[in-house]
Design a protein around this motif. Structure first.
Motif, PDB file in Angstrom:
ATOM      1  N   UNK A  83      97.418  37.365  85.905  1.00 31.73           N
ATOM      2  CA  UNK A  83      98.700  36.695  86.125  1.00 31.73           C
ATOM      3  C   UNK A  83      98.501  35.204  86.382  1.00 31.73           C
ATOM      4  N   UNK A  84      99.590  34.468  86.346  1.00 32.49           N
ATOM      5  CA  UNK A  84      99.520  33.045  86.669  1.00 32.49           C
ATOM      6  C   UNK A  84      99.293  32.820  88.159  1.00 32.49           C
ATOM      7  N   UNK A  85      99.873  33.713  88.969  1.00 29.50           N
ATOM      8  CA  UNK A  85      99.851  33.497  90.421  1.00 29.50           C
ATOM      9  C   UNK A  85      99.794  34.835  91.145  1.00 29.50           C
ATOM     10  N   UNK A  86      98.979  34.895  92.171  1.00 23.80           N
ATOM     11  CA  UNK A  86      98.981  36.020  93.108  1.00 23.80           C
ATOM     12  C   UNK A  86      99.489  35.505  94.450  1.00 23.80           C
ATOM     13  N   UNK A  87     100.505  36.154  94.988  1.00 24.40           N
ATOM     14  CA  UNK A  87     100.973  35.881  96.352  1.00 24.40           C
ATOM     15  C   UNK A  87     100.572  37.077  97.194  1.00 24.40           C
ATOM     16  N   UNK A  88      99.864  36.843  98.257  1.00 24.86           N
ATOM     17  CA  UNK A  88      99.356  37.950  99.057  1.00 24.86           C
ATOM     18  C   UNK A  88      99.600  37.694 100.539  1.00 24.86           C
ATOM     19  N   UNK A  89      99.797  38.762 101.265  1.00 22.31           N
ATOM     20  CA  UNK A  89      99.991  38.690 102.718  1.00 22.31           C
ATOM     21  C   UNK A  89      99.651  40.045 103.295  1.00 22.31           C
ATOM     22  N   UNK A  90      99.303  40.075 104.549  1.00 24.05           N
ATOM     23  CA  UNK A  90      99.000  41.355 105.208  1.00 24.05           C
ATOM     24  C   UNK A  90      98.864  41.148 106.709  1.00 24.05           C
ATOM     25  N   UNK A  91      98.954  42.251 107.434  1.00 28.42           N
ATOM     26  CA  UNK A  91      98.811  42.227 108.893  1.00 28.42           C
ATOM     27  C   UNK A  91      97.331  42.307 109.241  1.00 28.42           C
ATOM     28  N   UNK A 127     100.036  34.002 102.303  1.00 28.69           N
ATOM     29  CA  UNK A 127     101.017  33.696 103.342  1.00 28.69           C
ATOM     30  C   UNK A 127     100.470  34.150 104.687  1.00 28.69           C
ATOM     31  N   UNK A 128     100.344  33.226 105.613  1.00 24.74           N
ATOM     32  CA  UNK A 128      99.883  33.586 106.955  1.00 24.74           C
ATOM     33  C   UNK A 128     100.877  34.555 107.593  1.00 24.74           C
ATOM     34  N   UNK A 129     100.364  35.429 108.421  1.00 24.98           N
ATOM     35  CA  UNK A 129     101.222  36.436 109.048  1.00 24.98           C
ATOM     36  C   UNK A 129     102.091  35.801 110.129  1.00 24.98           C
ATOM     37  N   UNK A 186      94.576  34.172 112.966  1.00 22.99           N
ATOM     38  CA  UNK A 186      94.909  34.967 111.791  1.00 22.99           C
ATOM     39  C   UNK A 186      93.771  34.846 110.770  1.00 22.99           C
ATOM     40  N   UNK A 187      93.137  35.961 110.386  1.00 29.87           N
ATOM     41  CA  UNK A 187      92.055  35.892 109.391  1.00 29.87           C
ATOM     42  C   UNK A 187      92.483  35.252 108.077  1.00 29.87           C
ATOM     43  N   UNK A 188      93.770  35.373 107.719  1.00 32.58           N
ATOM     44  CA  UNK A 188      94.249  34.751 106.485  1.00 32.58           C
ATOM     45  C   UNK A 188      94.094  33.232 106.576  1.00 32.58           C
ATOM     46  N   UNK A 189      94.450  32.661 107.716  1.00 28.73           N
ATOM     47  CA  UNK A 189      94.321  31.211 107.905  1.00 28.73           C
ATOM     48  C   UNK A 189      92.850  30.806 107.937  1.00 28.73           C
ATOM     49  N   UNK A 190      92.015  31.617 108.576  1.00 30.62           N
ATOM     50  CA  UNK A 190      90.578  31.324 108.636  1.00 30.62           C
ATOM     51  C   UNK A 190      89.986  31.327 107.231  1.00 30.62           C
ATOM     52  N   UNK A 243      87.994  26.467  96.474  1.00 29.59           N
ATOM     53  CA  UNK A 243      88.673  26.293  95.188  1.00 29.59           C
ATOM     54  C   UNK A 243      90.066  25.709  95.382  1.00 29.59           C
ATOM     55  N   UNK A 244      90.454  24.725  94.548  1.00 28.39           N
ATOM     56  CA  UNK A 244      91.825  24.202  94.626  1.00 28.39           C
ATOM     57  C   UNK A 244      92.859  25.209  94.138  1.00 28.39           C
ATOM     58  N   UNK A 245      92.406  26.315  93.573  1.00 27.92           N
ATOM     59  CA  UNK A 245      93.320  27.361  93.109  1.00 27.92           C
ATOM     60  C   UNK A 245      93.722  28.314  94.226  1.00 27.92           C
ATOM     61  N   UNK A 246      93.168  28.093  95.403  1.00 21.91           N
ATOM     62  CA  UNK A 246      93.476  28.955  96.551  1.00 21.91           C
ATOM     63  C   UNK A 246      94.191  28.110  97.603  1.00 21.91           C
ATOM     64  N   UNK A 247      95.323  28.613  98.078  1.00 23.21           N
ATOM     65  CA  UNK A 247      96.083  27.887  99.100  1.00 23.21           C
ATOM     66  C   UNK A 247      96.675  28.873 100.095  1.00 23.21           C
ATOM     67  N   UNK A 248      96.746  28.463 101.342  1.00 25.08           N
ATOM     68  CA  UNK A 248      97.377  29.279 102.393  1.00 25.08           C
ATOM     69  C   UNK A 248      98.605  28.536 102.899  1.00 25.08           C
ATOM     70  N   UNK A 249      99.727  29.251 102.948  1.00 23.27           N
ATOM     71  CA  UNK A 249     100.963  28.688 103.500  1.00 23.27           C
ATOM     72  C   UNK A 249     101.168  29.272 104.894  1.00 23.27           C
ATOM     73  N   UNK A 250     101.061  28.446 105.889  1.00 21.35           N
ATOM     74  CA  UNK A 250     101.212  28.869 107.282  1.00 21.35           C
ATOM     75  C   UNK A 250     102.571  28.396 107.793  1.00 21.35           C
TER      76      UNK A 250
END
Length: 714
Positions: free
Chosen positions: A562-570, A609-611, A645-649, A656-663
């Motif tokens: 896909x063009x984009x993966x959006x992922x989030x989890x607890x 997406x940060x939790x 939050x491990x997602x933020x860590x 990679x500039x292709x990876x970004x976290x939205x907190x």
């Protein structure tokens, strides 16, 4: 209905006078005390739920003794009369409390809880509540549902199922014993009968205990409620009834055995908690403790503990234990809605006092009166007829509540468009916002269908046949492209904490014409980790299925490109263990980054997406319901509500500039506190997930982050 197996050599001993045993009545008092105190003060007595197991052993002992006594006196068992006695003893009070619970449900609880509550009342009236709860424990989304007013009927359901099956098994054993060997002497008949009965009890006990240990390991939530994982506890009581008289204990030995028995029960009540794998091996402690007390009392009527256990207050509590068990839980559930706030020590004491009063009244005017009522006392047929009538009345009340619920919910559906004013919802915490009271009164506090984070539009169609595991289906394709050529393809993946963002993602997809594939597995991380459970350890089968889904998902995303993966989890609540003894945060963040890096190397952009801050971990899930006018009282310190939050860590470690976290933490919290209501909008839908409206109001920020990422090269 009568099953008579009398032969010419059947035992015809005169009925033995029933002896009232204060030790058993005291065990009832201990059992109900543990259960009620655990429900009122769970942190003070975390293992008080073992009181239920004490009741199970007592029931096994008494019912087995009663049935074997009837066999000894008459050579058979009148099953119809036995079941009629159970009906007269148990049903009047049980059905009364169910009817009152329905009234309390409608009068005091928010209407979105009516449906689940009504169905549980129906299941309780049919004595299958334990299986209802077992089935719901398989449904991850249901784990966040608030407890119903009749959830405690699960144990009564287990007992009633035991009462139905156990006499049939013992009668079958008696029949087999009479048809094997020749009836040479009365002693021979009794010996064969005793052997057959002991064999049945042993077979059931061993088979059930093995099932309990295995199933508790494989599927702990379901095992807790299953009948077959508890049958051995009744069998232990039955074994004491059959063999207790053959194990004579001296006075000193009986004193010691009873002391050890009470000690085992108390130890379990204080040492166990919600994380204990139960029943399984752990249930041996309270079960054997109860059996020891009963066995010791078989040998001597007055033991050391009688100075306390025979006291009138203890015996009184034991006498009202059944009615107290019925009443205490509905009152605990309803009390916060009656007083309009979280339960305090004073309100809990009041609930206990009211429960005792209702128990006394019910014992006298319903339990005792029901057993002596002349109309059905001498007629099993009338007892069965009134049982059916009572159940039909409950069914009619349930139908009325469900109809009322349907009428209320009909108009509730998420609006097509959602726009926030400057100080509405998360906008109140946006940079530059100047709002008089960003944390003031909630515009509403009851969560309806309009707020369901799992709302799925028609564009998503049916589940796809991929990433399916038995009855678990995880994946949809949601087409918002309107037939456009080469639309942007997006995957939204993770657990239910990814699903809580789908409303916002679907709004974005509708605007830009995306095709969105979603794949959700409740409680399971989309990460390369050695997952072992969510909040607590899962059963082996569930762990294996989660790991398989996670691995298959990683492969599928790479293949679909896909063009984009959006992922989030607890990820803060998901337990992992790779054997390295490294902190959970490190293991989880490394596992997240492994997947993200793999996808980014395939040219896929990854937006994590940060939790959001915790809800039920730091406040009552009903806090806003009880404090709609002053939701600031639900605020919690930021450090407490929003730990690392491990997602933020993982995002901080990504190269990679292709990876970004939205907190988006600053849309839930200010510098010091995190809130349950922001800009008049409740933040949370339930104990663990965002209110759909609040999530959708954050869509513009998610959209901006996605567009920036899609615009980057590499």
């Amino acid at each position: 209905m009568s099953v008579s197996l009398r032969s010419a050599d059947a035992p015809t001993a005169a009925p033995k006078a029933r002896v009232f045993r204060t030790d058993i009545q005291a065990l009832r008092a201990v059992a109900i005390g543990l259960v009620v105190l655990n429900h009122l003060w769970p942190m003070r007595l975390p293992g008080g739920y073992v009181g239920v197991d004490v009741f199970f052993v007592i029931s096994g002992f008494l019912i087995t003794g009663h049935l074997v006594g009837e066999m000894t006196r008459t050579g058979g068992v009148r099953l119809g009369a036995f079941y009629a006695r159970r009906i007269r003893r148990l049903l009047p009070a049980a059905l009364l409390v169910l009817a009152v619970s329905l009234v309390l449900l409608v009068l005091f609880l928010p209407y979105p809880r009516w449906e689940r509550g009504a169905w549980e009342v129906a299941a309780s009236a049919g004595y299958v509540e334990n299986w209802f709860l077992a089935s719901m424990s398989v449904n991850y989304s249901a784990l966040n549902d608030a407890a119903s007013v009749v959830q405690h009927y699960w144990s009564l359901s287990v007992e009633e199922q035991f009462y139905i099956v156990w006499p049939v098994l013992l009668v079958a054993a008696l029949a087999v014993s009479r048809r094997t060997g020749r009836p040479d002497t009365r002693r021979g008949v009794r010996a064969r009968t005793a052997t057959a009965l002991i064999a049945v009890v042993a077979l059931v006990g061993v088979a059930s205990f093995v099932a309990s240990v295995v199933y508790t390991t494989m599927a702990p939530p379901q095992a807790y409620f299953a009948t077959f994982t508890r049958g051995w506890e009744f069998a232990i009581g039955g074994a004491v009834a059959l063999l207790g008289s053959r194990i004579p204990l001296g006075r000193a030995a009986a004193d010691i055995v009873s002391l050890l028995g009470f000690g085992l029960i108390v130890v379990a009540a204080f040492a166990y908690d919600h994380a204990t794998s139960f029943p399984g091996y752990a249930a041996l402690v309270p079960v054997l403790g109860t059996a020891a007390v009963i066995l010791a009392g078989d040998s001597h009527a007055a033991l050391w503990h009688a100075k306390v256990t025979a006291l009138r207050p203890v015996q009184w509590i034991g006498g009202v234990s059944y009615s107290l068990y019925l009443w205490h839980w509905p009152l605990i559930v309803v009390a916060p809605f009656v007083i309009g706030g979280e339960a305090s020590t004073l309100s809990k004491v009041a609930v206990l006092a009211i429960s005792l009063v209702l128990a006394v009244l019910t014992k006298r005017f319903v339990e005792d009166a029901g057993q002596t009522w002349g109309y059905w006392r001498g007629s099993s047929r009338r007892a069965f007829g009134l049982m059916v009538t009572g159940m039909l009345v409950i069914a009619a009340l349930v139908a009325a509540v469900l109809a009322a619920y349907a009428a209320r919910v009909e108009a509730d559906s998420p609006p097509d468009d959602l726009a926030a004013s400057t100080c509405e919802g998360p906008s109140a915490l946006a940079p530059g916002a100047e709002c008089d009271d960003p944390f003031g009164a909630a515009d509403y506090s009851v969560m309806t269908k309009k707020n369901e984070y799992f709302y799925t539009p028609a564009e998503c169609g049916e589940f796809l046949p991929i990433l399916t595991y038995g009855d678990l289906k995880t994946t949809h394709e949601c087409d918002f492209s309107r037939g456009e050529e080469d639309p942007t393809r997006v995957w939204l993946i993770g657990d239910s904490h990814a699903q809580q963002w789908q409303g916002a993602v679907f709004d974005i997809a509708e605007e830009h014409g995306w095709i969105v594939d979603t794949s959700f597995y409740g409680g399971c991380p989309a990460a390369d980790v050695e997952f072992i459970g969510f909040r607590s350890a899962w059963g082996a089968a569930d762990v294996e299925r989660c790991r398989e889904w996670s691995s298959d998902l990683a492969d599928t995303v790479a293949e679909e490109d896909p063009d984009l993966v959006i992922t989030a989890m607890a990820s803060r609540l998901q337990l992992v263990d790779d054997g390295s003894d490294r902190p959970q945060v490190d293991q989880m963040s490394d596992g997240l980054l492994d997947y993200w890096t793999r996808w980014s190397e395939e040219g896929i952009k990854v937006l994590a997406l940060a939790d959001p801050p915790f809800n039920a971990e730091v406040r009552s899930p009903d806090c806003v319901l009880h404090n709609a006018e002053d939701p600031k009282s639900c605020a919690r310190p930021r450090a407490e509500a929003h730990p690392v939050d491990p997602v933020v860590v993982a995002g901080a470690q990504a190269e990679s500039p292709s990876i970004s976290v939205l907190d988006l933490t600053d849309r839930f919290c200010d510098a010091t506190s995190c809130y349950a209501v922001v800009g008049g909008i409740p933040v949370y839908y339930d104990a663990d997930h965002l209110n759909l409206e609040y999530a959708r109001l954050l869509g513009t920020e998610i959209d901006a982050a996605a567009e920036r990422l899609l615009a980057t090269g590499g």
